[in-house]
Design a protein around this motif. Structure first.
Motif, short mmCIF file in Angstrom:
data_model
loop_
_atom_site.label_atom_id
_atom_site.label_comp_id
_atom_site.label_asym_id
_atom_site.label_seq_id
_atom_site.Cartn_x
_atom_site.Cartn_y
_atom_site.Cartn_z
N ASP A 44 0.98 -1.17 -0.03
CA ASP A 44 0.03 0.17 -0.04
C ASP A 44 1.01 1.29 -0.06
OD1 ASP A 44 -2.32 -1.47 -0.06
OD2 ASP A 44 -2.61 -1.49 2.04
N PHE A 45 1.82 1.53 0.79
CA PHE A 45 2.82 2.64 0.98
C PHE A 45 3.38 2.65 -0.30
CE2 PHE A 45 6.59 5.10 2.05
CZ PHE A 45 5.80 5.83 2.63
N TYR A 46 4.00 1.84 -0.94
CA TYR A 46 4.37 1.87 -2.43
C TYR A 46 3.60 2.50 -3.34
CZ TYR A 46 6.58 0.66 -6.67
OH TYR A 46 7.00 0.69 -8.18
N VAL A 47 2.32 1.75 -3.56
CA VAL A 47 1.42 2.17 -4.31
C VAL A 47 0.94 3.60 -3.95
CG1 VAL A 47 -1.02 1.56 -5.08
CG2 VAL A 47 0.47 -0.09 -4.74
N GLU A 48 0.88 4.07 -2.77
CA GLU A 48 0.21 5.44 -2.59
C GLU A 48 1.44 6.33 -3.00
OE1 GLU A 48 -2.86 6.56 -2.19
OE2 GLU A 48 -3.00 4.23 -2.28
N LEU A 49 2.72 6.03 -2.66
CA LEU A 49 3.73 6.92 -3.19
C LEU A 49 3.97 7.03 -4.67
CD1 LEU A 49 6.38 8.32 -2.16
CD2 LEU A 49 7.65 6.25 -2.49
N MET A 50 3.66 5.95 -5.36
CA MET A 50 3.64 6.16 -6.91
C MET A 50 2.39 6.90 -7.56
SD MET A 50 6.53 4.62 -7.78
CE MET A 50 7.03 4.80 -6.09
N ARG A 51 1.26 6.89 -6.57
CA ARG A 51 0.18 7.94 -7.21
C ARG A 51 0.60 9.28 -6.86
NH1 ARG A 51 -4.13 4.45 -7.65
NH2 ARG A 51 -4.53 2.67 -6.10
N THR A 52 1.58 9.73 -6.14
CA THR A 52 1.93 11.08 -6.15
C THR A 52 2.89 11.47 -7.31
OG1 THR A 52 3.61 10.69 -4.70
CG2 THR A 52 1.53 11.24 -3.71
N GLN A 53 3.74 10.39 -7.48
CA GLN A 53 4.81 10.42 -8.59
C GLN A 53 5.11 9.17 -9.07
OE1 GLN A 53 7.87 13.37 -8.72
NE2 GLN A 53 9.07 11.79 -9.65
N ASN A 63 10.43 -3.53 5.98
CA ASN A 63 9.51 -3.04 4.75
C ASN A 63 9.85 -1.87 3.88
OD1 ASN A 63 8.74 -0.76 6.43
ND2 ASN A 63 7.91 -2.19 7.92
N PHE A 64 9.09 -1.52 3.01
CA PHE A 64 9.22 -0.53 2.12
C PHE A 64 9.33 1.08 2.90
CE2 PHE A 64 8.04 2.46 -1.24
CZ PHE A 64 9.18 2.76 -2.08
N LYS A 65 8.42 1.01 3.69
CA LYS A 65 8.38 2.44 4.42
C LYS A 65 9.78 2.59 5.08
CE LYS A 65 5.57 5.56 7.39
NZ LYS A 65 6.95 5.92 8.15
N GLU A 66 10.28 1.50 5.68
CA GLU A 66 11.49 1.61 6.48
C GLU A 66 12.67 2.07 5.85
OE1 GLU A 66 14.55 -1.41 8.81
OE2 GLU A 66 12.29 -1.52 9.34
#
Length: 269
Positions: A44-53, A142-145
């Protein structure tokens, strides 16, 4: 998403007019097809980050691994075609002898950063592999870390666009008002992207440029304006100027301009 709803990731991306790693805006259809192609559920965190750029070069471009700084100059976005972004994973796994059940998120040649689905299918860790030195190591749980561990390495030599001239504020205003010389308009914004100036003033001029009918001017002006906003240590005194800019770009006729809408939200509190 409305203005003010987005949670800011502090200065992660570079803002350059030409970024070969930045892909088209992420849609639900692109996401579904990518997950099906890679046979994974993306975080989810990766996807939401990719939604911004959707991918791009990084301002925070370094991470410490085994007491050494390793450069991470980009993040791969979620592609819509097989040679784009993370969809290069199957080819590169075969080409470089990388393990299966991973998703590449950065790298070039012998060294790679990847989401490691061998460890956890639901929340994969982030691992680093250097095939030349025969190294593979988990660097974040994890990706956020992983994102939180990134830092800026200002010693990295980077290609930097430089204005061909210097411009007074009056000159920039006159060129924006005339609106008939694409080079002078974009070059003056390039100059002020690395020169001390009042941010509210620069944003106010960018707002005017958004109405210029020339299809090539607005995207470059937005890139230089956002680079200035991101790089500046000064806070904008009037958030309404950014709100006004956001509203201008939200429904702009150029997709290259519209992509900045969500990025502007990062700087509106």
């Amino acid at each position: 998403m409305e203005i003010g709803d987005f949670v800011m990731v502090d200065r992660l991306w570079e803002h350059e007019p030409l970024d070969e790693y930045e892909l088209e805006e992420l849609t639900e259809d692109i996401l579904i097809k990518a997950e099906k192609s890679l046979n994974v559920i993306l975080l989810d965190f990766y996807v939401e980050l990719m939604r911004t750029q959707n991918g791009g070069r990084l301002y925070k471009n370094s991470i410490e691994i085994s007491k050494k700084n390793v450069i991470v100059d980009h993040l791969l976005g979620i592609g819509s075609r097989g040679n784009e972004g993370i969809l290069i994973t199957p080819y590169m796994v075969k080409e470089w002898g990388l393990p299966n059940d991973i998703v590449l998120i950065s790298g070039d040649g012998h060294s790679w950063f990847f989401l490691d689905y061998r460890q956890k299918k639901e929340e994969p860790c982030v691992s680093f592999s250097d095939t030349e030195e025969n190294i593979e190591i988990i660097i974040a749980s994890n990706f956020k870390e992983f994102i939180d561990k990134l830092s800026r390495d200002s010693a990295v030599n980077e290609f930097e666009l430089v204005s061909e001239s210097s411009y007074s504020t009056g000159q920039l205003e006159r060129e924006v008002e005339k609106g008939d010389d694409p080079f002078l308009i974009t070059d003056s914004f390039l100059y002020y992207s690395v020169t001390d100036c009042d941010l509210d003033w620069l944003v106010s001029q960018a707002i005017i440029v958004m109405d210029n009918p020339d299809e090539f001017i607005a995207p470059e002006v937005m890139a230089y304006t956002m680079k200035k906003v991101a790089n500046s240590e000064r806070k904008m005194s009037d958030r309404h100027s950014l709100v006004s800019l956001a509203e201008k770009v939200k429904d702009h006729n150029s997709v290259e301009v519209r992509k900045y809408y969500k990025r502007i939200l990062n700087y509106i509190k």
